[in-house]
Design a protein around this motif. Structure first.
Motif, PDB file in Angstrom:
ATOM      1  N   GLY A 217      -6.207  83.343  39.609  1.00 21.68           N
ATOM      2  CA  GLY A 217      -6.498  81.916  39.607  1.00 21.68           C
ATOM      3  C   GLY A 217      -5.955  81.164  38.408  1.00 21.68           C
ATOM      4  N   ALA A 218      -4.952  81.711  37.720  1.00 22.57           N
ATOM      5  CA  ALA A 218      -4.369  81.024  36.574  1.00 22.57           C
ATOM      6  C   ALA A 218      -3.658  79.755  37.023  1.00 22.57           C
ATOM      7  N   PRO A 219      -3.616  78.735  36.167  1.00 17.49           N
ATOM      8  CA  PRO A 219      -2.863  77.524  36.530  1.00 17.49           C
ATOM      9  C   PRO A 219      -1.417  77.884  36.839  1.00 17.49           C
ATOM     10  N   PRO A 220      -0.837  77.292  37.885  1.00 20.43           N
ATOM     11  CA  PRO A 220       0.535  77.657  38.235  1.00 20.43           C
ATOM     12  C   PRO A 220       1.526  77.225  37.164  1.00 20.43           C
ATOM     13  N   CYS A 221       2.574  78.029  36.979  1.00 23.24           N
ATOM     14  CA  CYS A 221       3.624  77.678  36.031  1.00 23.24           C
ATOM     15  C   CYS A 221       4.510  76.584  36.635  1.00 23.24           C
ATOM     16  N   PRO A 222       4.821  75.543  35.864  1.00 24.94           N
ATOM     17  CA  PRO A 222       5.744  74.515  36.365  1.00 24.94           C
ATOM     18  C   PRO A 222       7.098  75.131  36.707  1.00 24.94           C
ATOM     19  N   VAL A 223       7.601  74.829  37.886  1.00 22.09           N
ATOM     20  CA  VAL A 223       8.844  75.434  38.333  1.00 22.09           C
ATOM     21  C   VAL A 223      10.012  74.994  37.472  1.00 22.09           C
ATOM     22  N   THR A 224      10.023  73.725  37.055  1.00 23.19           N
ATOM     23  CA  THR A 224      11.156  73.213  36.296  1.00 23.19           C
ATOM     24  C   THR A 224      11.110  73.619  34.834  1.00 23.19           C
ATOM     25  N   SER A 225       9.915  73.878  34.305  1.00 26.01           N
ATOM     26  CA  SER A 225       9.802  74.197  32.883  1.00 26.01           C
ATOM     27  C   SER A 225       8.608  75.108  32.644  1.00 26.01           C
ATOM     28  N   PRO A 226       8.771  76.433  32.862  1.00 22.55           N
ATOM     29  CA  PRO A 226       7.648  77.354  32.701  1.00 22.55           C
ATOM     30  C   PRO A 226       7.411  77.774  31.253  1.00 22.55           C
ATOM     31  N   VAL A 227       7.743  76.887  30.291  1.00 23.62           N
ATOM     32  CA  VAL A 227       7.584  77.228  28.882  1.00 23.62           C
ATOM     33  C   VAL A 227       6.106  77.336  28.537  1.00 23.62           C
TER      34      VAL A 227
END
Length: 331
Positions: free
Chosen positions: A82-92
């Protein structure tokens, strides 16, 4: 004769005063650990691959003279648990920690070495700058831990970068799949002691890098690069269910540097050039796999120095001993 004695007394008194002042002016202990993993890629051939879940975590902690308990920061993104999803454009993902009351604070995207000087600080930073499975480009990881004590005190800093991915393999043909992991790494360790009169000190810097691959079909692989390339599975801590080959292993990425013992100004540095790493696993069976890459850095420094009053008494005692010796010689 009296003039000569007066000059001698003045010289001794001056030396005692300078000795007392130097108790804190030259008593620095420093430690630093840093590692950059770049161009990290996982290549799988001979099978269809579907990514089930992934999870990225960065943690940075820093503590200076126990003014704050576990002063730190953790960031997580992904799909596991259930972790917050990583942004596809900037998974920093970045985490930064600074010990309370320090003279130097580390900022985001700052992985420079502050180095030894005349400061008290503890700070750390960890980052996943790019992620292959999110952006489709090689993974890039950075971590640094650094601390320094001037005078009495304790400081420590720690980072942890964790990348965990679950994927499934299904085959188009009967033969097993081939799994390749490759990356470049630039490690750095340094411990510094610049003190002539500390009662006790210690400076430690360490790092580790570990790769794990596990599966519900019984496959288990653990690899800790040690700087010695080997053709067989003896270079792996665990290799079950597949054939393991270490292709390139430039430097040891799991090690510690330390300076304990009696006071003695010294510096120990481990700063090899950036090197290339690669392993190849063949014969992977169909199944659900989890791959985990963990990078850590750690630095801890501790020091105790005499109080100026104690050093002054030592100077007075030295002066008294010399004068007493002169009186005995004269009599």
């Amino acid at each position: 004769m009296k003039s000569t004695m007066k000059k001698s007394i003045l010289t001794l008194a001056t030396a005692a005063a300078l000795f007392g002042l130097s108790g804190q002016a030259s008593a620095s202990v420093h430690g630093a650990s840093a590692a950059n993993l770049t161009d990290l890629a996982i290549l799988i051939n001979g099978a269809n691959v579907s990514i089930d879940e992934y999870n990225f975590t960065t943690t940075a902690t820093a503590n200076l003279n126990n003014e704050a308990t576990d002063q730190g920061e953790t960031n997580t993104c992904g799909t596991i648990g259930g972790a917050p999803p990583c942004p596809v454009t900037s998974p920093v993902l970045q985490s930064v920690a600074n010990g309370t009351g320090g003279t130097k604070d580390r900022a985001y995207q700052d992985f420079s070495l502050f180095g030894p000087g005349t400061d008290n600080y503890a700070n750390s930073g960890a980052a996943i700058n790019t992620a292959q499975l999110v952006q489709g480009i090689p993974t890039d990881i950075s971590a640094i831990s650094e601390a320094e004590i001037q005078g009495d005190g304790v400081a420590n800093a720690n980072t942890n970068v964790n990348s965990e991915t679950q994927f499934s393999l299904t085959f188009n043909v009967q033969e097993g799949a081939t799994f390749v992991l490759l990356f470049n790494a630039d490690p750095f360790l340094q411990v510094d002691v610049d003190t002539d009169n500390a009662l006790a000190f210690s400076s430690t810097a360490s790092m580790s890098a570990t790769f794990l691959l596990t599966s519900n079909n019984g496959t288990q692989v653990e690899w800790d690069p040690d700087g010695q390339t080997g053709a067989g599975d003896r270079e792996f801590d665990e290799c079950t269910g597949v054939t393991c080959v270490e292709n390139f292993d430039a430097n040891d990425l799991t090690l510690t540097r330390t300076l304990p013992g009696s006071p003695n100004p010294n510096t120990v540095t481990y700063d090899p050039a950036s090197g290339f790493y690669q392993i190849t696993l063949t014969g992977l069976a169909a199944g659900s796999y989890t791959t985990t890459l963990t990078q850590t850095t750690f630095a801890r420094v501790e020091q105790a120095v005499p109080e100026p009053g104690v050093l002054a008494l030592m100077g007075i005692g030295l002066l008294g001993g010399v004068l007493g010796g002169r009186r005995r010689k004269k009599s």
